[in-house]
Design a protein around this motif. Structure first.
Motif, mmCIF file in Angstrom:
data_model
loop_
_atom_site.group_PDB
_atom_site.id
_atom_site.type_symbol
_atom_site.label_atom_id
_atom_site.label_comp_id
_atom_site.label_asym_id
_atom_site.label_seq_id
_atom_site.Cartn_x
_atom_site.Cartn_y
_atom_site.Cartn_z
ATOM 1 N N GLU A 44 40.456 39.402 34.787
ATOM 2 C CA GLU A 44 40.866 40.804 34.659
ATOM 3 C C GLU A 44 40.101 41.672 35.657
ATOM 4 O O GLU A 44 40.682 42.554 36.301
ATOM 5 C CB GLU A 44 40.617 41.286 33.229
ATOM 6 C CG GLU A 44 41.137 42.675 32.944
ATOM 7 C CD GLU A 44 40.928 43.108 31.497
ATOM 8 O OE1 GLU A 44 41.382 44.220 31.181
ATOM 9 O OE2 GLU A 44 40.312 42.380 30.693
ATOM 10 N N SER A 47 41.426 40.942 39.237
ATOM 11 C CA SER A 47 42.745 41.544 39.397
ATOM 12 C C SER A 47 42.638 43.055 39.568
ATOM 13 O O SER A 47 43.307 43.652 40.420
ATOM 14 C CB SER A 47 43.610 41.200 38.184
ATOM 15 O OG SER A 47 44.860 41.835 38.268
ATOM 16 N N PHE A 48 41.776 43.693 38.759
ATOM 17 C CA PHE A 48 41.567 45.142 38.852
ATOM 18 C C PHE A 48 41.015 45.515 40.231
ATOM 19 O O PHE A 48 41.483 46.464 40.858
ATOM 20 C CB PHE A 48 40.601 45.600 37.752
ATOM 21 C CG PHE A 48 40.329 47.074 37.772
ATOM 22 C CD1 PHE A 48 41.189 47.954 37.146
ATOM 23 C CD2 PHE A 48 39.209 47.581 38.419
ATOM 24 C CE1 PHE A 48 40.944 49.325 37.170
ATOM 25 C CE2 PHE A 48 38.957 48.943 38.443
ATOM 26 C CZ PHE A 48 39.830 49.825 37.819
ATOM 27 N N ALA A 50 41.313 43.863 43.053
ATOM 28 C CA ALA A 50 42.359 43.663 44.062
ATOM 29 C C ALA A 50 43.381 44.800 44.018
ATOM 30 O O ALA A 50 43.779 45.332 45.064
ATOM 31 C CB ALA A 50 43.041 42.318 43.845
ATOM 32 N N GLU A 51 43.777 45.199 42.821
ATOM 33 C CA GLU A 51 44.771 46.265 42.659
ATOM 34 C C GLU A 51 44.275 47.590 43.222
ATOM 35 O O GLU A 51 45.042 48.371 43.775
ATOM 36 C CB GLU A 51 45.085 46.420 41.168
ATOM 37 C CG GLU A 51 46.090 47.504 40.856
ATOM 38 C CD GLU A 51 46.343 47.658 39.359
ATOM 39 O OE1 GLU A 51 46.787 48.750 38.962
ATOM 40 O OE2 GLU A 51 46.075 46.701 38.595
ATOM 41 N N HIS A 52 42.978 47.849 43.090
ATOM 42 C CA HIS A 52 42.408 49.133 43.527
ATOM 43 C C HIS A 52 41.640 49.025 44.846
ATOM 44 O O HIS A 52 40.968 49.978 45.241
ATOM 45 C CB HIS A 52 41.504 49.694 42.423
ATOM 46 C CG HIS A 52 42.263 50.058 41.193
ATOM 47 N ND1 HIS A 52 42.901 51.265 41.040
ATOM 48 C CD2 HIS A 52 42.532 49.352 40.060
ATOM 49 C CE1 HIS A 52 43.510 51.301 39.867
ATOM 50 N NE2 HIS A 52 43.304 50.145 39.253
ATOM 51 N N ASN A 53 41.750 47.865 45.496
ATOM 52 C CA ASN A 53 41.102 47.630 46.794
ATOM 53 C C ASN A 53 39.593 47.891 46.716
ATOM 54 O O ASN A 53 39.025 48.617 47.531
ATOM 55 C CB ASN A 53 41.760 48.479 47.884
ATOM 56 C CG ASN A 53 41.407 47.988 49.270
ATOM 57 O OD1 ASN A 53 41.145 46.797 49.471
ATOM 58 N ND2 ASN A 53 41.382 48.895 50.228
#
Length: 80
Positions: A44, A47-48, A50-53
């Motif tokens: 988690e 993933s977080f 990566a999603e928010h760079n």
């Protein structure tokens, strides 16, 4: 009306991010109402990020604006 902040931080059974703890303490000390959102697994968290760079957590959001991590929060609070 209380100031609002959202804090995304890693809190797993194996690890609690010390920078997230520090950020929460800073926000509470500055009298923010903190929406403390835990990233509960490594997957988690990754993933977080990566999603928010992001390279690291925590991520602090105030008034819809990404402030950054705990060092960025310290600068933000110092600037008033």
């Amino acid at each position: 009306m209380a100031k609002q902040a959202t804090l995304y931080r890693m809190v797993t059974p194996e690890h609690i991010c010390p920078f997230g703890v520090h950020a929460k303490e800073l926000l509470e000390g500055a009298v923010y109402d903190v929406d403390d959102r835990h990233l509960k697994t490594r997957e988690e968290t990754d993933s977080f990020k990566a999603e928010h760079n992001l390279r690291t957590t925590p991520l602090i959001v105030i008034d819809g604006k990404d402030i950054g991590g705990s060092d960025d929060l310290e600068r933000y609070l110092a600037d008033g």
